[in-house]
Write a protein that holds these residues in place. Sequence first.
Motif: not given
Length: 305
Positions: A22-44
């Motif tokens: 983004x800081x290089x002003x490139x066109x970027x698309x992030x595809x995300x299913x919102x199921x990260x491995x850390x979703x079960x952890x209360x805190x990091x």
Amino acid sequence: MGYDVIIIGGSFAGLSAAMQLARARRDVLILDTSTPRNRYAVKSHGFPGQDGQKPAAIAATLRAELSAYATVQIRGAEAKAASQQGDGFVVSLSNGEEITTRRLVLAYGVRDTLPDLPGLRERWGASVLHCPYCHGYELNRQPMGVLARNELAMHQAMLLPDWGPTTLFTQGTFEPTHDQRQTLAKRGAIVEEVPIIGLVGPAPVLEAVRLADGREVPLAGLFIAPQTAPSNDLGAMLGCETKNGPTGPYLAVDGMQATSVPGVFAAGDLASPMPNATLAAAAGVLAGGAAHRSLIFDPDLTEAA
């Protein structure tokens, strides 16, 4: 070609890669299913500047920061397939849509396979844990255990006494040698050969484990080394080489997170034998920068191959 870079996975590694692009002003698309491995952890924990924060809150902050950059888009979509097309790649989504890109960053992480033990899954990330550096301090020197699946349990059992009294449950899958038993004893760790058959306490809290002979051993936390595998088959579809790590396969990358396929980069748990939030973010920084430089110095993937 539609985008300069598509990033598949929107957790720490993917978002960190996106920031560099983004800081290089490139066109970027992030595809995300919102199921990260850390979703079960209360805190990091152990993440510099973010210790004690919820993983979802850290990711939300990163997304908010990326929203200031006009060339970045984030879509809640699942990538089902990817292949090389000309000098770039085509990514197929679960809705049938196809999107083209010049470069790919794979950051979709891994999935855990847990032992089949009553009461274990509902405590995963809370009192059934995998990393003492992430969660050991919060157990406050209470009794803890290691559930053996293979010889990696020896490594965990040697580490854990710094966080509290430790019992290694061999489960009939790992038999410590005489020398290993002596080494564990010097660390104050106990070896228990009667297998655990269940976990006790109101989940997600753990109060004890129940053994096959009827005994209950008080524990505040149980550490395991889950088996891991990439959470998506895209790397295999693209022909990326893999390596075998302590808990399972991961994508092979060089020092700048480039995979064996020109134009494809990978970061995070997917491309490391050592899962860690800080390392995932750092790998994302490397991958994003390397993807940007490849657009400049290796614009033609056919020649690069």
